[in-house]
Design an enzyme around this catalytic site. Structure first.
Site, PDB file in Angstrom:
ATOM      1  N   GLY A  94      -4.803  -4.592   6.122  1.00  0.00           N
ATOM      2  CA  GLY A  94      -3.743  -5.308   5.409  1.00  0.00           C
ATOM      3  C   GLY A  94      -4.535  -6.955   5.208  1.00  0.00           C
ATOM      4  O   GLY A  94      -4.638  -7.824   4.295  1.00  0.00           O
ATOM      5  N   ARG A  95      -4.614  -7.454   6.405  1.00  0.00           N
ATOM      6  CA  ARG A  95      -4.953  -8.955   6.597  1.00  0.00           C
ATOM      7  C   ARG A  95      -6.616  -9.034   6.015  1.00  0.00           C
ATOM      8  O   ARG A  95      -7.005 -10.114   6.434  1.00  0.00           O
ATOM      9  CB  ARG A  95      -4.911  -9.214   8.005  1.00  0.00           C
ATOM     10  CG  ARG A  95      -5.636  -8.356   9.172  1.00  0.00           C
ATOM     11  CD  ARG A  95      -4.763  -8.646  10.551  1.00  0.00           C
ATOM     12  NE  ARG A  95      -5.475  -7.866  11.494  1.00  0.00           N
ATOM     13  CZ  ARG A  95      -5.057  -6.657  11.929  1.00  0.00           C
ATOM     14  NH1 ARG A  95      -3.999  -6.219  11.149  1.00  0.00           N
ATOM     15  NH2 ARG A  95      -5.411  -5.915  12.894  1.00  0.00           N
ATOM     16  N   LYS A 153       0.855  -1.123  -0.099  1.00  0.00           N
ATOM     17  CA  LYS A 153      -0.095   0.020  -0.147  1.00  0.00           C
ATOM     18  C   LYS A 153       0.834   1.344  -0.055  1.00  0.00           C
ATOM     19  O   LYS A 153       0.623   2.189  -0.773  1.00  0.00           O
ATOM     20  CB  LYS A 153      -0.789   0.049   1.076  1.00  0.00           C
ATOM     21  CG  LYS A 153      -1.863   1.121   1.272  1.00  0.00           C
ATOM     22  CD  LYS A 153      -2.737   1.577   2.577  1.00  0.00           C
ATOM     23  CE  LYS A 153      -3.651   0.313   2.660  1.00  0.00           C
ATOM     24  NZ  LYS A 153      -4.701   0.501   3.578  1.00  0.00           N
ATOM     25  N   HIS A 187      -0.964 -37.663  11.706  1.00  0.00           N
ATOM     26  CA  HIS A 187       0.254 -38.431  12.093  1.00  0.00           C
ATOM     27  C   HIS A 187       1.446 -37.320  12.479  1.00  0.00           C
ATOM     28  O   HIS A 187       2.528 -37.582  12.480  1.00  0.00           O
ATOM     29  CB  HIS A 187       0.701 -38.795  10.636  1.00  0.00           C
ATOM     30  CG  HIS A 187      -0.393 -39.863  10.115  1.00  0.00           C
ATOM     31  ND1 HIS A 187      -0.097 -41.263  10.207  1.00  0.00           N
ATOM     32  CD2 HIS A 187      -1.424 -39.819   9.442  1.00  0.00           C
ATOM     33  CE1 HIS A 187      -1.181 -41.916   9.864  1.00  0.00           C
ATOM     34  NE2 HIS A 187      -1.960 -41.221   9.191  1.00  0.00           N
ATOM     35  N   GLU A 238      -2.714 -11.001  14.807  1.00  0.00           N
ATOM     36  CA  GLU A 238      -2.385  -9.626  14.512  1.00  0.00           C
ATOM     37  C   GLU A 238      -3.681  -8.789  15.133  1.00  0.00           C
ATOM     38  O   GLU A 238      -3.326  -7.462  15.410  1.00  0.00           O
ATOM     39  CB  GLU A 238      -2.073  -9.452  13.285  1.00  0.00           C
ATOM     40  CG  GLU A 238      -1.524  -8.267  13.015  1.00  0.00           C
ATOM     41  CD  GLU A 238      -0.701  -8.101  11.449  1.00  0.00           C
ATOM     42  OE1 GLU A 238       0.596  -8.560  11.258  1.00  0.00           O
ATOM     43  OE2 GLU A 238      -1.609  -7.758  10.657  1.00  0.00           O
ATOM     44  N   LYS A 283      10.717  -4.071  13.843  1.00  0.00           N
ATOM     45  CA  LYS A 283      11.248  -3.338  12.419  1.00  0.00           C
ATOM     46  C   LYS A 283      12.208  -2.381  12.930  1.00  0.00           C
ATOM     47  O   LYS A 283      13.263  -1.985  12.087  1.00  0.00           O
ATOM     48  CB  LYS A 283      10.135  -2.863  11.541  1.00  0.00           C
ATOM     49  CG  LYS A 283       9.299  -4.081  10.969  1.00  0.00           C
ATOM     50  CD  LYS A 283       8.194  -3.293  10.202  1.00  0.00           C
ATOM     51  CE  LYS A 283       7.141  -4.365   9.249  1.00  0.00           C
ATOM     52  NZ  LYS A 283       6.237  -3.930   8.738  1.00  0.00           N
ATOM     53  N   GLU A 321      10.733  -5.523   3.160  1.00  0.00           N
ATOM     54  CA  GLU A 321      10.880  -6.836   2.694  1.00  0.00           C
ATOM     55  C   GLU A 321      10.293  -6.873   0.912  1.00  0.00           C
ATOM     56  O   GLU A 321      10.991  -7.581   0.216  1.00  0.00           O
ATOM     57  CB  GLU A 321      10.157  -8.044   3.459  1.00  0.00           C
ATOM     58  CG  GLU A 321      10.696  -7.906   5.016  1.00  0.00           C
ATOM     59  CD  GLU A 321       9.970  -6.931   5.948  1.00  0.00           C
ATOM     60  OE1 GLU A 321       9.845  -7.266   7.107  1.00  0.00           O
ATOM     61  OE2 GLU A 321       8.998  -5.808   5.392  1.00  0.00           O
TER      62      GLU A 321
END
Length: 549
Positions: free
Chosen positions: A271-272, A211, A388, A357, A514, A217
């Site tokens: 964002g999420r 955005k 398993h 979050e 960060k 990153e």
């Protein structure tokens, strides 16, 4: 106008009654509840447009639900729901509305925010996204040397990666043959390098999803991908092979992307919760505009159910309340999600971000310290692989772990008999977790054993049971049912945050690390370690001594 409740929710009378009720019923076994009520499934299950929620395998009674619904009223949940729906600034720390639901409204709807109807804006941007995707899918969009696009690489992180990746994987049966869609998020160069190894510069399209267009990153990976392309095809190729999902036109232009191919969204989209927006561009490229509209329609159907259905028959409200019952009143601090569908294998990671979050907070909306447990640890893996791996702990461990089982009734890949085996395993695991195995049942299995061997084996054959779970059954994983499923979890998270009194729509905890990383990076570049604790200083020194170049 938003107003806060006068007292924390744990000071309400119903909070104390819930603690008292938990103490009075904690030893009741679900076996007894099912034996007492043959209609328990019918009373404790709900269906909506191809989605079934069975919440009968929970340590709840009618009285439990009565108290939990009273808790929702004490928390003013209904008002918070309407505030969100109407565009009030319920993200109080950032002064923003929370309107990802507006992304799913039909074109003929209307929602006014600060005097402007946002629906036409949403529809216009959606149409831009779909039109661009159609140009790529049809072969009309060509790379620098006239080749059509055969591979799309989405570069993003967090909400710009987890949601689109999960949806694209889940809906692969609807994907266009000959157009691969990959996702790169990790700043570890290994991730990008392995994807680029499968790419042809002449036929690859990169989407840079950020955005702000400043996410470190994402920009590192984008710049590396840009260098890879330029080395093969030159600077002039960049506008034909890069597009952006962003709101920072100046930074997008400086990168070399034509802003006509920049797709945006709004500050009221977290964002999420952004897969429904232009962040879903890689999904639209994969499955096409019509299928993406069905995905939006499924989300909108769950929105209507959530906002308009009484709490006692409301799927997200009931899931949220039952989750609070375990997390806050039972002290069950983790929640496992097991999708019995290979395409949904990334769903636990997406919900993990959405939930942790949003509600992983120790202070309330006004900055007050909360002295009760809030957001749980969300984890999980696809079935039957998970059986398993960690089901041993679920069945015979010492912890209470509520579970969600998610399973489609029909498969897109009906290999003979295999889906039937998958469904049987899903249902069997939820039954085993609920029933357990008694000493009498174990003794019948060990009728051929006696003496010391029986004394040793018998305790190991016992299963306490009484482990709670919900089962969500989908008719089939389609764009529509997947939209309903994601919106169901979004609203569940909102319900829990509203009742606990946290702001589910900011994430200040993401920023601190960060900030420190930026400082450490500067020190690494300078070849020195600054003032840190002994551990961090020692690790920095170790890196500086052992790095190559």
């Amino acid at each position: 106008m938003i107003s806060e409740r006068l007292h924390p929710i744990n000071e309400s009378p119903v909070w104390a009654r819930l603690h008292q009720h938990q103490r009075a019923t904690r030893h009741v076994h679900m076996r007894e509840l099912f034996a007492q009520d043959p209609q328990r499934f019918d009373r404790y299950s709900l269906a909506l447009d191809g989605l079934l929620l069975d919440y009968s395998k929970n340590r709840i009674t009618d009285r439990t639900l009565e108290l939990l619904l009273e808790l929702a009223d004490a928390a003013n949940l209904g008002q918070w729901m309407q505030w969100m729906r109407s565009g009030e600034r319920i993200n109080v720390s950032e002064g923003r509305a929370v309107l990802h639901t507006a992304l799913r409204l039909p074109p003929d709807a209307s929602l006014t925010l600060e005097g402007v109807d946002v629906v036409p804006q949403v529809q216009a941007e959606l149409q831009r996204v779909i039109a661009f995707a159609e140009r790529v899918r049809s072969g009309a969009w060509l790379g620098h040397d006239g080749q059509p696009i055969r591979r799309v690489v989405n570069i993003g992180i967090g909400g710009s990666d987890l949601g689109p990746l999960m949806v694209a994987e889940a809906l692969k049966p609807y994907a266009q043959p000959g157009l691969a869609v990959d996702f790169v998020s990790n700043v570890d160069g290994q991730h990008l390098a392995q994807v680029l190894a499968q790419c042809d510069p002449a036929s690859t399209l990169f989407i840079v999803a950020s955005k702000s267009f400043t996410t470190p990153e994402t920009l590192l990976n984008a710049q590396a991908a840009r260098r890879w392309l330029v080395a093969a095809a030159g600077e002039a190729a960049v506008p034909r092979h890069f597009v952006a999902v962003s709101t920072n036109a100046a930074a997008v232009r400086a990168f070399g992307i034509d802003t006509a191919n920049m797709f945006g969204f709004w500050d009221w989209v977290g964002g999420r919760y952004s897969v429904w927006s232009a962040i879903g561009l890689p999904v639209v490229l994969a499955i096409g505009g019509d299928n993406f509209r069905q995905f939006l329609a499924g989300g909108a159907r769950m929105d209507c159910h959530f906002f308009e259905t009484p709490f006692a028959r409301n799927m997200p409200v009931l899931l949220g309340l039952i989750g609070i019952w375990y997390n806050t009143f039972y002290g069950a601090h983790t929640h496992a999600i097991m999708p019995y569908d290979h395409g949904l294998r990334r769903l636990p990671a997406h919900i993990q971000q959405m939930d942790m979050e949003s509600n992983g907070k120790r202070v309330g909306r006004c900055g007050e310290r909360l002295d009760f447990d809030t957001g749980p640890v969300i984890w999980g893996e696809e079935g039957v692989n998970s059986q398993h791996a960690f089901f041993q702990l679920l069945h015979q461990g010492t912890r209470l772990v509520p579970c969600d089982f998610i399973v489609p009734m029909n498969s897109h890949y009906p290999l003979e008999g295999q889906h039937r085996v998958l469904v049987a395993n899903c249902f069997a695991q939820s039954e085993a977790l609920m029933r357990g195995k008694t000493e009498a049942e174990a003794l019948r299995e060990l009728s051929h054993v006696s003496g010391d061997e029986l004394d040793m084996l018998l305790p190991q054959k016992l299963f306490p049971g009484n482990q709670p779970s919900n089962t969500i059954a989908l008719e089939q994983v389609t764009p529509y049912t997947l939209g309903m499923l994601l919106a169901l979890y979004e609203h569940k998270v909102f319900v829990q945050g509203a009742i606990w009194g946290v702001n589910s729509f900011d994430q200040w905890g993401v920023e601190y690390g960060k900030q420190l990383a930026k400082r450490l990076l500067a020190e690494m570049d300078a070849g020195t370690a600054g003032e840190h604790d002994a551990s961090t200083w020692g690790l920095m020194r170790h890196y500086l001594e052992h790095r190559h170049g």
